[in-house]
Design a protein around this motif. Structure first.
Motif, mmCIF file in Angstrom:
data_model
loop_
_atom_site.group_PDB
_atom_site.id
_atom_site.type_symbol
_atom_site.label_atom_id
_atom_site.label_comp_id
_atom_site.label_asym_id
_atom_site.label_seq_id
_atom_site.Cartn_x
_atom_site.Cartn_y
_atom_site.Cartn_z
ATOM 1 N N ALA A 43 -1.849 3.203 10.567
ATOM 2 C CA ALA A 43 -2.480 2.619 11.757
ATOM 3 C C ALA A 43 -2.532 3.603 12.922
ATOM 4 C CB ALA A 43 -1.728 1.362 12.184
ATOM 5 N N GLU A 44 -1.895 4.764 12.722
ATOM 6 C CA GLU A 44 -1.827 5.807 13.749
ATOM 7 C C GLU A 44 -1.154 5.303 15.028
ATOM 8 O OE1 GLU A 44 -5.822 7.343 14.130
ATOM 9 O OE2 GLU A 44 -5.704 8.328 12.163
ATOM 10 N N VAL A 45 -0.001 4.650 14.812
ATOM 11 C CA VAL A 45 0.829 4.193 15.929
ATOM 12 C C VAL A 45 2.270 4.583 15.619
ATOM 13 C CG1 VAL A 45 -0.682 2.225 16.434
ATOM 14 C CG2 VAL A 45 1.310 1.893 14.944
ATOM 15 N N GLY A 46 3.107 4.528 16.611
ATOM 16 C CA GLY A 46 4.523 4.761 16.384
ATOM 17 C C GLY A 46 5.168 3.529 15.767
ATOM 18 N N LYS A 47 6.191 3.755 14.959
ATOM 19 C CA LYS A 47 6.833 2.589 14.333
ATOM 20 C C LYS A 47 7.479 1.688 15.370
ATOM 21 C CE LYS A 47 11.213 4.689 12.967
ATOM 22 N NZ LYS A 47 12.095 5.011 11.856
ATOM 23 N N GLN A 48 7.844 2.238 16.536
ATOM 24 C CA GLN A 48 8.406 1.406 17.606
ATOM 25 C C GLN A 48 7.387 0.374 18.086
ATOM 26 O OE1 GLN A 48 7.777 4.646 17.806
ATOM 27 N NE2 GLN A 48 6.659 5.077 19.696
ATOM 28 N N THR A 49 6.096 0.692 17.997
ATOM 29 C CA THR A 49 5.062 -0.285 18.370
ATOM 30 C C THR A 49 5.117 -1.480 17.428
ATOM 31 O OG1 THR A 49 3.651 1.456 19.267
ATOM 32 C CG2 THR A 49 2.577 -0.622 18.673
ATOM 33 N N ILE A 50 5.280 -1.215 16.151
ATOM 34 C CA ILE A 50 5.376 -2.303 15.171
ATOM 35 C C ILE A 50 6.638 -3.120 15.424
ATOM 36 C CG2 ILE A 50 5.662 -2.850 12.725
ATOM 37 C CD1 ILE A 50 3.776 -0.473 12.150
ATOM 38 N N TYR A 51 7.763 -2.444 15.610
ATOM 39 C CA TYR A 51 9.019 -3.165 15.829
ATOM 40 C C TYR A 51 9.034 -3.928 17.156
ATOM 41 C CZ TYR A 51 11.210 -1.201 11.688
ATOM 42 O OH TYR A 51 11.523 -0.883 10.400
ATOM 43 N N ARG A 52 8.187 -3.562 18.085
ATOM 44 C CA ARG A 52 8.086 -4.312 19.336
ATOM 45 C C ARG A 52 7.467 -5.686 19.080
ATOM 46 N NH1 ARG A 52 4.353 -1.354 22.720
ATOM 47 N NH2 ARG A 52 5.742 0.310 22.118
ATOM 48 N N TRP A 53 6.581 -5.765 18.086
ATOM 49 C CA TRP A 53 5.844 -7.003 17.834
ATOM 50 C C TRP A 53 6.314 -7.767 16.599
ATOM 51 C CZ3 TRP A 53 0.663 -3.978 18.519
ATOM 52 C CH2 TRP A 53 0.462 -3.716 19.877
ATOM 53 N N TRP A 54 6.933 -7.072 15.642
ATOM 54 C CA TRP A 54 7.399 -7.705 14.413
ATOM 55 C C TRP A 54 8.789 -7.183 14.068
ATOM 56 C CZ3 TRP A 54 2.438 -5.441 14.610
ATOM 57 C CH2 TRP A 54 1.365 -6.332 14.562
ATOM 58 N N PRO A 55 9.648 -8.023 13.486
ATOM 59 C CA PRO A 55 11.006 -7.570 13.167
ATOM 60 C C PRO A 55 11.091 -6.699 11.914
ATOM 61 C CG PRO A 55 10.733 -9.866 12.576
ATOM 62 C CD PRO A 55 9.473 -9.453 13.277
ATOM 63 N N ASN A 56 10.095 -6.795 11.023
ATOM 64 C CA ASN A 56 10.165 -6.044 9.771
ATOM 65 C C ASN A 56 8.795 -6.046 9.083
ATOM 66 O OD1 ASN A 56 9.911 -8.621 8.505
ATOM 67 N ND2 ASN A 56 12.128 -8.872 8.587
ATOM 68 N N LYS A 57 8.704 -5.356 7.960
ATOM 69 C CA LYS A 57 7.415 -5.256 7.262
ATOM 70 C C LYS A 57 6.952 -6.617 6.758
ATOM 71 C CE LYS A 57 8.332 -4.488 2.389
ATOM 72 N NZ LYS A 57 8.215 -3.632 1.232
ATOM 73 N N ALA A 58 7.877 -7.479 6.351
ATOM 74 C CA ALA A 58 7.495 -8.793 5.826
ATOM 75 C C ALA A 58 6.738 -9.588 6.888
ATOM 76 C CB ALA A 58 8.727 -9.562 5.363
ATOM 77 N N ALA A 59 7.193 -9.523 8.133
ATOM 78 C CA ALA A 59 6.521 -10.257 9.208
ATOM 79 C C ALA A 59 5.121 -9.703 9.460
ATOM 80 C CB ALA A 59 7.364 -10.205 10.480
ATOM 81 N N VAL A 60 4.970 -8.385 9.381
ATOM 82 C CA VAL A 60 3.647 -7.771 9.552
ATOM 83 C C VAL A 60 2.722 -8.214 8.425
ATOM 84 C CG1 VAL A 60 2.335 -5.620 9.739
ATOM 85 C CG2 VAL A 60 4.657 -5.732 10.649
ATOM 86 N N ILE A 61 3.221 -8.134 7.200
ATOM 87 C CA ILE A 61 2.411 -8.498 6.027
ATOM 88 C C ILE A 61 2.041 -9.971 6.082
ATOM 89 C CG2 ILE A 61 2.373 -8.686 3.513
ATOM 90 C CD1 ILE A 61 2.157 -5.820 4.519
ATOM 91 N N LEU A 62 2.975 -10.834 6.447
ATOM 92 C CA LEU A 62 2.673 -12.258 6.536
ATOM 93 C C LEU A 62 1.548 -12.497 7.540
ATOM 94 C CD1 LEU A 62 3.111 -15.226 5.888
ATOM 95 C CD2 LEU A 62 4.991 -15.227 7.567
#
Length: 192
Positions: A43-62
């Protein structure tokens, strides 16, 4: 249950890029083989951006799966409940016969040891769809197409339970072309 991210804090372009990357990676490489780091890189973002919005990969995938299947929750209403049930079952079986089904199976597996994920799946994915189906089946009861003494939630579970049984245990093909026969078995029972 996972806390819902604050949508006001999300950049819509970045949010979309993350969901698209997560779904693409999961369907291409398999749910078990992806990481938050891989999603962030794609996605060309930092992983901290993902962790700011979701707690883990499962939440992103869901969220990505929920986003990607929006139209799947539309409930047909042709006036003929058997036709509508068959069309819905066929659509679900076709979808689960794709890479989406493999990803969904991985997510369900993770939910067995993650109560927060299981609750989030129930609240964000299953319950909204269940409510729509119950509303459709309540209309069929009111129209005299279904018995009033069988809870409509049970009817939905009887229709889709065997689909998930085959998906998760791989006891046989999902066989979407056989959906009308399955609905006939459900509605007419096994009486001689």
């Amino acid at each position: 249950m996972h806390a819902a991210p604050n949508p006001d804090l999300r950049n819509p372009r970045v949010h979309r890029a993350i969901l698209d990357a997560a779904l693409e990676l999961a369907t291409r490489d398999g749910y078990a083989n992806i990481t938050v780091e891989a999603i962030a890189a794609a996605a060309e973002v930092g992983k901290q951006t993902i962790y700011r919005w979701w707690p883990n990969k499962a939440a992103v995938i869901l969220e990505a799966l929920n986003d990607g299947t929006g139209p799947a929750c539309q409930v047909p209403d042709t006036g003929d409940v058997a036709t509508d049930l068959a069309a819905a079952a066929q659509g679900v079986m076709r979808l689960l016969s794709t890479a989406f089904g493999t990803v969904w199976r991985g997510l369900i597996a993770d939910a067995q040891s993650d109560p927060r994920l299981a609750e989030s799946m129930r609240v964000t994915f299953f319950e909204p769809r269940m409510a729509l189906w119950q509303e459709r089946l309540d209309a069929a009861v009111a129209a005299g197409q279904l018995r009033a003494d069988v809870p409509t939630r049970t009817v939905v579970e009887l229709l889709f339970g065997p689909v998930y049984y085959r998906l998760l245990l791989e006891t046989g093909p999902l066989d979407p072309d056989n959906a009308a026969a399955r609905v006939d078995y459900l509605l007419n029972g096994l009486k001689a």
